[in-house]
Motif scaffolding. Structure first.
Motif, PDB file in Angstrom:
ATOM      1  N   LEU A   1      16.276  25.679  17.554  1.00 17.92           N
ATOM      2  CA  LEU A   1      17.196  24.315  16.916  1.00 17.92           C
ATOM      3  C   LEU A   1      18.389  24.804  16.062  1.00 17.92           C
ATOM      4  CD1 LEU A   1      14.331  21.836  16.010  1.00 17.92           C
ATOM      5  CD2 LEU A   1      15.739  21.888  18.095  1.00 17.92           C
TER       6      LEU A   1
ATOM      7  N   VAL B   1      21.769  25.231  17.865  1.00 21.65           N
ATOM      8  CA  VAL B   1      22.523  23.986  18.495  1.00 21.65           C
ATOM      9  C   VAL B   1      23.677  23.892  17.552  1.00 21.65           C
ATOM     10  CG1 VAL B   1      22.632  21.479  18.858  1.00 21.65           C
ATOM     11  CG2 VAL B   1      20.442  22.989  19.394  1.00 21.65           C
TER      12      VAL B   1
ATOM     13  N   LEU C   1      27.763  18.930  17.970  1.00 21.62           N
ATOM     14  CA  LEU C   1      27.087  18.111  18.835  1.00 21.62           C
ATOM     15  C   LEU C   1      26.372  16.955  18.093  1.00 21.62           C
ATOM     16  CD1 LEU C   1      25.435  20.438  21.486  1.00 21.62           C
ATOM     17  CD2 LEU C   1      27.317  19.076  21.845  1.00 21.62           C
ATOM     18  N   ARG C   2      25.882  17.327  17.140  1.00 24.51           N
ATOM     19  CA  ARG C   2      25.008  16.281  16.117  1.00 24.51           C
ATOM     20  C   ARG C   2      26.154  15.612  15.736  1.00 24.51           C
ATOM     21  NH1 ARG C   2      22.667  21.032  14.488  1.00 24.51           N
ATOM     22  NH2 ARG C   2      20.487  21.235  15.251  1.00 24.51           N
TER      23      ARG C   2
ATOM     24  N   VAL D   1      19.763  17.030  20.542  1.00 21.31           N
ATOM     25  CA  VAL D   1      19.512  18.414  19.874  1.00 21.31           C
ATOM     26  C   VAL D   1      18.373  18.922  20.701  1.00 21.31           C
ATOM     27  CG1 VAL D   1      18.698  19.454  17.993  1.00 21.31           C
ATOM     28  CG2 VAL D   1      20.152  17.371  17.570  1.00 21.31           C
TER      29      VAL D   1
ATOM     30  N   THR E   1      19.415  20.175  24.365  1.00 19.81           N
ATOM     31  CA  THR E   1      20.497  21.113  24.439  1.00 19.81           C
ATOM     32  C   THR E   1      19.455  22.599  24.186  1.00 19.81           C
ATOM     33  OG1 THR E   1      21.761  19.834  23.021  1.00 19.81           O
ATOM     34  CG2 THR E   1      22.412  22.180  23.285  1.00 19.81           C
ATOM     35  N   SER E   2      18.509  22.495  23.399  1.00 23.43           N
ATOM     36  CA  SER E   2      17.752  23.780  23.216  1.00 23.43           C
ATOM     37  C   SER E   2      16.251  23.763  23.826  1.00 23.43           C
ATOM     38  CB  SER E   2      17.483  24.024  21.795  1.00 23.43           C
ATOM     39  OG  SER E   2      16.922  22.797  21.111  1.00 23.43           O
TER      40      SER E   2
ATOM     41  N   PRO F   1      22.627  29.288  25.795  1.00 27.04           N
ATOM     42  CA  PRO F   1      23.767  28.716  25.689  1.00 27.04           C
ATOM     43  C   PRO F   1      24.723  29.844  25.854  1.00 27.04           C
ATOM     44  CG  PRO F   1      22.360  28.884  23.383  1.00 27.04           C
ATOM     45  CD  PRO F   1      21.549  29.187  24.534  1.00 27.04           C
TER      46      PRO F   1
END
Lengths: 328, 358
Positions: free
Chosen positions: B235, B238, B242-243, B261, B264-265, B355
């Motif tokens: 986490l 990330v 994005l947040r 979130v 994404t992970s 990522p």
């Protein structure tokens, strides 16, 4: 420029309400916080429940819980103590550490500084995988493969180093199911974990420090001694302590290899002694309810020891994180 | 000779350059010293009648380290000699560690492969005498899958939410305590987790448990910190943008976490959970205390004893005869294959979903 006057009035109502919190947010945050609290509750409950049963058992113990050798809670009155177990646990863990820490450090340095670039990655990957081998398989291998192969080394140690008392073997023909063999097996088991953590720390040593040392004409060993090891020292210490925590609590590998007896002996090659977790597994089957409480009492001591070791390791790591600016 | 070497000839003879171009041992010298050490060690070993080849190896190692130090110190100087010794120690520690680890894998495969066949995988130990060959691990595989499955179902959501708390909400003292105790919990010995569940059963129900579910609870305790730690790391990776982008669109924080979130992970989180499952699948100590093991197929994890693969190995080892040892090796190979496949798949997912940096 002319619009400077109105804006101050506009944002105010927004600011007054503060951040919007919806019911969904509150529920989700509550669940997340609740899970964190649940984890703390579990840790507290482990200590509390074990203590309740342990106090119950120790209060009926007619021997001294800390200094008695025998483990006979089924006698009337019950007599049991942890002296042999604590001794065996500590001695086997010390043997494991003495063997494993230098070798693990060597492998970590091998991967980061000595191995050809192309080999380092795959070796690290394989060591990672070996950390996942279940302990019972180490135990099976230790009992059926390592014990017979330890015979020659045991005899040799007895012949040449027997005068040190430590390496004296009472009966040269007895099987190598001793604390020494257990220590070696534990060393093999904790090797991957110590290697992995040390390697990660050593990888974080700033390249600049090492290149500066090289530029001053240092040999590779001098680079390691002067710039790598000082930087990575606390990380290596805590890696070793994590390994120590694992060695102290290891159950099945010890239970399969050691031939246990309630004897406290300085001769680490003799097949005698015991450890906390080995004793618990070995005695559990035949124990009545009170006997199980007694085993829980010994488990509580083991829990407290590992708690101390792991807690100390983590505190060292955290301190290092705070003081080293090199990670950024 | 002299016309092919361009820059060495003018420097020759000058005192300032002799230090830099000091004498070097040829590149093959470590090999030569090693060969010499081995020959001498074999001679000593055979001459003194030492039976163990480990001792021959140790003598060779000592001769090699000592010999290379002496020779290098003579030719290149003491600093270089120390460097050579360090290099040979690092290499030998690597080789020293590889031998037992290789032997472990090799022994398991060699002894286990002969045992595993269709019967072994599809039969239980029901009505099989320990002294006779035959029987299988079917009941143990079922037990392992059920116990580990229940443990994963309990530990994964709590672990995920705890990690979300630590990364997205955690500030202040509570978060610090949770972080510290997650770390400490990682080191709780499996036998202690087993004793804890046992003491709960004693205190609340006044009897010892003997079912798969109690074992699952202990496994869940062992799994929880691993899930929290790995999810937390994922986490943290990330990007904050994005947040912020999601929040700026007016999306509530909890939906940001659930829809932005975590997805994404998700690759890294899956990897962490699978590695944790692989870890607890090999635990036998809590099973010994809580589930007791059994020779028959029991598909109900909530009643009556069950078996499990690691505990089955221990039981077979305790029987202490050749057919049982063979079964133990067979089960060990099944278990190692299971754990390794989980590991490899988990790492493949991590690599595939990682990522991408530009």
């Amino acid at each position: 420029m002319t619009t400077t006057a109105p804006p101050p009035t506009k944002p105010e109502p927004h600011r007054a309400t503060g951040p919007v919190t919806r019911p969904g947010d509150r529920i989700f945050a509550g669940m997340a916080r609740g899970s964190g609290i649940a984890l703390l509750v579990v840790m507290a409950a482990i200590a509390a429940f074990l203590t309740v049963r342990a106090v119950h058992a120790i209060s009926k113990d007619h021997g001294n819980f800390l200094t008695t050798f025998e483990w006979t809670p089924s006698l009337n009155p019950p007599v049991f103590g942890i002296a042999v177990l604590a001794y065996g646990t500590v001695v086997s863990a010390i043997i494991a550490m003495v063997i494993a820490v230098p070798i693990a450090l060597g492998i970590a340095l091998f991967i980061t500084h000595y191995a050809p670039r192309r080999l380092g990655g795959p070796i690290a990957y394989v060591i990672d995988l070996l950390a996942a081998v279940p302990s019972i398989i180490y135990g099976l291998w230790g009992a059926l493969f390592l014990v017979p192969h330890m015979r020659g080394l045991n005899l040799w140690l007895d012949d040449y180093l027997g005068w040190t008392v430590i390496f004296h073997k009472e009966d040269p023909n007895s099987a190598a199911r001793s604390l020494f063999t257990v220590g070696i097996l534990l060393a093999i088991m904790v090797l991957p974990i110590i290697t992995n953590v040390s390697r990660e720390v050593i990888n974080q040593v700033p390249k600049m420090h090492q290149e500066a040392a090289l530029a001053l004409g240092a040999t590779r060993w001098e680079v390691i001694r002067l710039s790598v090891l000082p930087f990575a020292r606390s990380g290596i210490i805590s890696a070793s302590m994590l390994g120590l925590g694992r060695a102290l609590g290891e159950t099945m590998a010890v239970a399969t290899v050691l031939s246990a007896s309630p004897t406290l002996s300085a001769h680490i090659l003799d097949p005698v002694g015991g450890t906390f977790s080995q004793n618990i597994v070995a005695k559990f089957g035949e124990a009545d309810d009170f006997g199980r409480d007694a085993l829980i009492a010994s488990g509580l001591v083991l829990f407290l020891i590992t708690l101390l070791v792991n807690g100390a390791a983590r505190i060292i790591i955290q301190r290092r994180k705070e003081y080293s600016g090199a990670n950024a | 000779m002299s016309d092919t070497v361009m820059d060495a000839t003018p420097a020759a003879g000058r005192p300032a350059h002799t230090k830099l171009a000091s004498r070097h041992l040829p590149r093959w010298s470590p090999l030569a010293i090693a060969a010499g050490a081995i020959v001498v060690a074999v001679a000593i070993g055979a001459g003194a009648g030492l039976s163990s080849h480990i001792q021959w190896g140790l003598i060779a190692l000592l001769l090699f380290v000592g010999g290379s130090y002496a020779i290098t110190a003579q030719v290149e100087g003491r600093r270089q000699a120390k460097d050579r010794v360090a290099t040979s120690l690092v290499w030998s520690s690597f080789i020293l560690a590889v031998i037992p680890l290789y032997s472990l894998v090799e022994t398991t495969i060699k002894k286990g492969a002969g045992v595993i066949d269709g019967t072994f995988l599809t039969h239980s130990m029901n009505n099989v005498l320990t002294l006779q060959p035959g029987g299988g691990v079917y009941h143990a595989i079922i037990g392992t899958l059920e116990q580990v499955g229940i443990a994963a179902v309990i530990a994964t959501p709590i672990g995920l939410l705890t990690a979300v708390y630590l990364v997205e909400y955690g500030k202040g003292r509570l978060a610090k305590w949770v972080t510290f105790f997650v770390d400490v919990m990682t080191g709780v010995p499996s036998i202690v987790a087993g004793l804890f569940i046992l003491s709960i059963w004693f205190v609340l129900l006044d009897k010892a448990p003997a079912n798969g579910f109690a074992g699952s609870l202990a496994l869940a305790i062992l799994m929880l910190p691993v899930v929290v730690r790995s999810t937390e790391e994922m986490l943290k990776l990330v990007p904050n943008e994005l947040r912020e982008a999601s929040l700026a669109l007016g999306v509530p924080k909890w939906r940001t976490i659930v829809k932005v979130v975590v997805p994404t992970s998700i690759g890294g989180i899956t990897t962490g959970v699978m590695l944790a499952v692989a870890r607890i699948a090999g635990e036998s100590a809590p099973i010994a205390l809580l589930v007791f093991g059994s020779n028959v197929i029991n598909t109900d994890p909530f009643h009556d004893p069950q078996s499990s693969l690691p505990y089955y190995i221990y039981e077979q080892y305790k029987n202490g005869n050749e057919p049982s040892y063979a079964r133990a090796w067979g089960a060990a190979l099944v278990l190692i294959a299971f754990v390794m496949i989980l590991n490899l798949v988990a790492r493949a997912i991590a690599r595939w979903k990682a990522p991408k940096h530009q």
